[in-house]
Design a protein around this motif. Structure first.
Motif, PDB file in Angstrom:
ATOM      1  N   ASN A  80     -34.165  20.825  37.539  1.00  8.93           N
ATOM      2  CA  ASN A  80     -32.917  21.150  38.206  1.00  8.93           C
ATOM      3  C   ASN A  80     -33.149  21.773  39.581  1.00  8.93           C
ATOM      4  OD1 ASN A  80     -29.963  21.412  38.034  1.00  8.93           O
ATOM      5  ND2 ASN A  80     -30.428  23.604  38.164  1.00  8.93           N
ATOM      6  N   THR A  81     -34.065  22.700  39.640  1.00 10.30           N
ATOM      7  CA  THR A  81     -34.370  23.342  40.926  1.00 10.30           C
ATOM      8  C   THR A  81     -34.870  22.322  41.941  1.00 10.30           C
ATOM      9  OG1 THR A  81     -34.937  25.390  39.782  1.00 10.30           O
ATOM     10  CG2 THR A  81     -35.721  25.157  42.042  1.00 10.30           C
ATOM     11  N   LEU A  82     -35.699  21.397  41.456  1.00  3.82           N
ATOM     12  CA  LEU A  82     -36.272  20.408  42.372  1.00  3.82           C
ATOM     13  C   LEU A  82     -35.250  19.366  42.837  1.00  3.82           C
ATOM     14  CD1 LEU A  82     -39.826  19.881  40.868  1.00  3.82           C
ATOM     15  CD2 LEU A  82     -39.190  21.145  42.926  1.00  3.82           C
ATOM     16  N   THR A  83     -34.102  19.272  42.145  1.00  2.09           N
ATOM     17  CA  THR A  83     -33.062  18.354  42.643  1.00  2.09           C
ATOM     18  C   THR A  83     -32.497  18.850  43.971  1.00  2.09           C
ATOM     19  OG1 THR A  83     -31.286  19.487  41.454  1.00  2.09           O
ATOM     20  CG2 THR A  83     -32.344  17.654  40.321  1.00  2.09           C
ATOM     21  N   PHE A  84     -32.727  20.132  44.272  1.00  2.00           N
ATOM     22  CA  PHE A  84     -32.231  20.684  45.536  1.00  2.00           C
ATOM     23  C   PHE A  84     -33.234  20.519  46.662  1.00  2.00           C
ATOM     24  CE2 PHE A  84     -29.825  22.776  42.221  1.00  2.00           C
ATOM     25  CZ  PHE A  84     -28.537  22.688  42.712  1.00  2.00           C
ATOM     26  N   GLY A  85     -34.386  19.912  46.372  1.00  2.00           N
ATOM     27  CA  GLY A  85     -35.371  19.663  47.417  1.00  2.00           C
ATOM     28  C   GLY A  85     -36.764  20.141  47.038  1.00  2.00           C
ATOM     29  N   LYS A  86     -37.693  19.834  47.912  1.00  5.32           N
ATOM     30  CA  LYS A  86     -39.092  20.231  47.701  1.00  5.32           C
ATOM     31  C   LYS A  86     -39.219  21.732  47.555  1.00  5.32           C
ATOM     32  CE  LYS A  86     -40.979  16.627  50.717  1.00  5.32           C
ATOM     33  NZ  LYS A  86     -41.827  16.348  51.906  1.00  5.32           N
ATOM     34  N   ARG A  87     -40.185  22.143  46.749  1.00  8.62           N
ATOM     35  CA  ARG A  87     -40.474  23.560  46.613  1.00  8.62           C
ATOM     36  C   ARG A  87     -41.974  23.780  46.489  1.00  8.62           C
ATOM     37  NH1 ARG A  87     -35.849  23.623  47.754  1.00  8.62           N
ATOM     38  NH2 ARG A  87     -34.148  24.820  46.831  1.00  8.62           N
ATOM     39  N   LEU A  94     -40.892  28.082  43.640  1.00  8.92           N
ATOM     40  CA  LEU A  94     -40.399  27.752  42.302  1.00  8.92           C
ATOM     41  C   LEU A  94     -40.423  28.986  41.408  1.00  8.92           C
ATOM     42  CD1 LEU A  94     -41.910  24.256  41.505  1.00  8.92           C
ATOM     43  CD2 LEU A  94     -39.505  24.888  41.496  1.00  8.92           C
ATOM     44  N   GLN A  95     -41.531  29.710  41.498  1.00  6.79           N
ATOM     45  CA  GLN A  95     -41.662  30.885  40.634  1.00  6.79           C
ATOM     46  C   GLN A  95     -40.556  31.894  40.922  1.00  6.79           C
ATOM     47  OE1 GLN A  95     -45.622  32.564  40.637  1.00  6.79           O
ATOM     48  NE2 GLN A  95     -45.089  33.956  38.969  1.00  6.79           N
ATOM     49  N   ARG A  96     -40.152  31.982  42.176  1.00  4.01           N
ATOM     50  CA  ARG A  96     -39.078  32.918  42.518  1.00  4.01           C
ATOM     51  C   ARG A  96     -37.716  32.392  42.072  1.00  4.01           C
ATOM     52  NH1 ARG A  96     -40.937  32.560  47.725  1.00  4.01           N
ATOM     53  NH2 ARG A  96     -42.998  33.515  47.787  1.00  4.01           N
ATOM     54  N   GLU A  97     -37.521  31.076  42.169  1.00  5.11           N
ATOM     55  CA  GLU A  97     -36.207  30.519  41.850  1.00  5.11           C
ATOM     56  C   GLU A  97     -35.964  30.321  40.353  1.00  5.11           C
ATOM     57  OE1 GLU A  97     -34.096  27.620  44.279  1.00  5.11           O
ATOM     58  OE2 GLU A  97     -35.817  27.653  45.628  1.00  5.11           O
ATOM     59  N   VAL A  98     -37.031  29.979  39.638  1.00  2.70           N
ATOM     60  CA  VAL A  98     -36.894  29.835  38.185  1.00  2.70           C
ATOM     61  C   VAL A  98     -37.116  31.209  37.584  1.00  2.70           C
ATOM     62  CG1 VAL A  98     -37.775  28.735  36.120  1.00  2.70           C
ATOM     63  CG2 VAL A  98     -37.689  27.458  38.257  1.00  2.70           C
ATOM     64  N   ASN A  99     -36.012  31.840  37.277  1.00  4.04           N
ATOM     65  CA  ASN A  99     -36.041  33.256  36.940  1.00  4.04           C
ATOM     66  C   ASN A  99     -36.794  33.564  35.665  1.00  4.04           C
ATOM     67  OD1 ASN A  99     -34.990  36.105  36.951  1.00  4.04           O
ATOM     68  ND2 ASN A  99     -33.874  35.165  38.666  1.00  4.04           N
ATOM     69  N   GLY A 100     -37.846  34.376  35.810  1.00  3.37           N
ATOM     70  CA  GLY A 100     -38.561  34.868  34.638  1.00  3.37           C
ATOM     71  C   GLY A 100     -39.806  34.086  34.272  1.00  3.37           C
ATOM     72  N   ILE A 101     -40.031  32.961  34.939  1.00  6.22           N
ATOM     73  CA  ILE A 101     -41.193  32.149  34.567  1.00  6.22           C
ATOM     74  C   ILE A 101     -42.475  32.789  35.110  1.00  6.22           C
ATOM     75  CG2 ILE A 101     -41.253  30.603  36.582  1.00  6.22           C
ATOM     76  CD1 ILE A 101     -41.791  28.295  34.561  1.00  6.22           C
ATOM     77  N   SER A 155     -23.457  30.069  39.874  1.00  4.43           N
ATOM     78  CA  SER A 155     -22.749  30.232  38.595  1.00  4.43           C
ATOM     79  C   SER A 155     -22.511  28.870  37.938  1.00  4.43           C
ATOM     80  CB  SER A 155     -21.437  30.981  38.801  1.00  4.43           C
ATOM     81  OG  SER A 155     -20.548  30.188  39.564  1.00  4.43           O
ATOM     82  N   ALA A 156     -22.125  27.876  38.725  1.00  5.33           N
ATOM     83  CA  ALA A 156     -21.926  26.531  38.186  1.00  5.33           C
ATOM     84  C   ALA A 156     -23.244  25.982  37.657  1.00  5.33           C
ATOM     85  CB  ALA A 156     -21.369  25.604  39.260  1.00  5.33           C
ATOM     86  N   CYS A 157     -24.274  26.226  38.405  1.00  5.95           N
ATOM     87  CA  CYS A 157     -25.605  25.766  38.060  1.00  5.95           C
ATOM     88  C   CYS A 157     -26.094  26.421  36.773  1.00  5.95           C
ATOM     89  CB  CYS A 157     -26.520  26.103  39.217  1.00  5.95           C
ATOM     90  SG  CYS A 157     -28.127  25.392  39.074  1.00  5.95           S
ATOM     91  N   ALA A 158     -25.904  27.723  36.683  1.00  7.23           N
ATOM     92  CA  ALA A 158     -26.333  28.453  35.494  1.00  7.23           C
ATOM     93  C   ALA A 158     -25.546  27.975  34.281  1.00  7.23           C
ATOM     94  CB  ALA A 158     -26.124  29.949  35.703  1.00  7.23           C
ATOM     95  N   ILE A 161     -26.775  22.517  28.792  1.00  5.92           N
ATOM     96  CA  ILE A 161     -27.897  21.645  28.426  1.00  5.92           C
ATOM     97  C   ILE A 161     -28.702  22.271  27.299  1.00  5.92           C
ATOM     98  CG2 ILE A 161     -30.062  20.656  29.243  1.00  5.92           C
ATOM     99  CD1 ILE A 161     -28.739  20.495  32.035  1.00  5.92           C
ATOM    100  N   ASN A 162     -28.939  23.572  27.420  1.00  9.72           N
ATOM    101  CA  ASN A 162     -29.707  24.228  26.373  1.00  9.72           C
ATOM    102  C   ASN A 162     -28.948  24.281  25.058  1.00  9.72           C
ATOM    103  OD1 ASN A 162     -32.233  24.696  27.601  1.00  9.72           O
ATOM    104  ND2 ASN A 162     -31.325  26.343  28.816  1.00  9.72           N
ATOM    105  N   ASP A 163     -27.615  24.401  25.136  1.00 10.95           N
ATOM    106  CA  ASP A 163     -26.810  24.343  23.914  1.00 10.95           C
ATOM    107  C   ASP A 163     -26.999  23.002  23.214  1.00 10.95           C
ATOM    108  OD1 ASP A 163     -25.803  26.847  24.218  1.00 10.95           O
ATOM    109  OD2 ASP A 163     -23.955  26.209  25.191  1.00 10.95           O
TER     110      ASP A 163
END
Lengths: 126, 126
Positions: free
Chosen positions: A44-51, A56-63, B18-21, B27-29
């Motif tokens: 999902n994050t990568l659908t918004f463009g290259k990272r 990625l680590q900052r945007e994908v929360n908690g990974i 918020s829409a993204c989350a 999806i996880n559901d």
DNA sequence: GTAACTACTTACCCAAAGTATACCAGTATA
DNA sequence: TATACTGGTATACTTTGGGTAAGTAGTTAC
């Protein structure tokens, strides 16, 4: 004998087992690709463009780095994500969705649609 | 500064979180419902008609009573499967897909279609 | 010289998921 | 009397998924 009657009522017991088994295989292949706590979030994050990795680590929360690295490697193996090492100082690594990766969109949207309906349905009952 | 340039090139960094989350939640559901080694096989078997516990255990190859019982309970909780105790001797229990359960068809077909393409693609490479 | 940036890897640990095996009560069949 | 059918449950075990914390290696800024 009860059993005989029940078979008749329940419809076909004999089915095309090979086609059926193949379908199950395919479904599991698809789910394997999406399996893992972080896969869909990364896609999902990568659908918004290259990272880059750290982006990625900052945007994908908690990974954690370990999980990000592992999930990216699996996505790369499945040709959903392209990894490019750029000759900068320090070396940076870019990840992006491949064209093939974007073919997952329909699957993900379908999951998302059903998930939303389900969420509403189950929440309403409580 | 490199970073600034990169942000511009990569497109929007700020998105509707918020829409993204919410989409990710949905999806996880959906994936939660399908999670587990046997869920889809059970659902698939039930698309061919009602089945009793032991019938399912025979048709879903390799499943143990414990897992079948657990997975059926979860499917029932999610209202995908209806459990009916029939007053026969010995008591028999029938499981069948609910109407709601059949709404998963589209999701499953989408997964299956993508999985088949993926399977062909990955096998071809080896 | 030391902290911080890049992108990871490695070793260890825990909890959840899944397996294997035995068992229950009641009835029917050989 | 022994076996097998019904639909499960109980217990103990192994496997896997994922988290934690630390280390690696090279470069740069303070």
């Amino acid at each position: 004998m009860k059993t005989t009657a029940r078979i008749a009522k329940n419809g076909p017991r004999i089915k095309d087992h090979s086609a059926c088994a193949y379908k199950l295989l395919a479904i599991n292949d698809a789910l394997d690709v999406l399996r893992g706590k972080w896969k869909i979030q990364i896609i999902n994050t990568l659908t918004f463009g290259k990272r880059r990795f750290k982006e990625l680590q900052r945007e994908v929360n908690g990974i954690t780095a370990k999980m990000l690295s592992k999930e990216l490697r699996e996505l790369e193996m499945n040709e959903l994500v392209l990894r490019t090492v750029r000759d900068t100082i320090p070396v940076t690594v870019e990840y992006e969705l491949t064209d093939y990766g974007t073919t997952l969109d329909k699957v993900i949207d379908e999951l998302s649609d059903w998930g939303m309906k389900h969420r509403k349905r189950i929440i309403k009952k409580r």
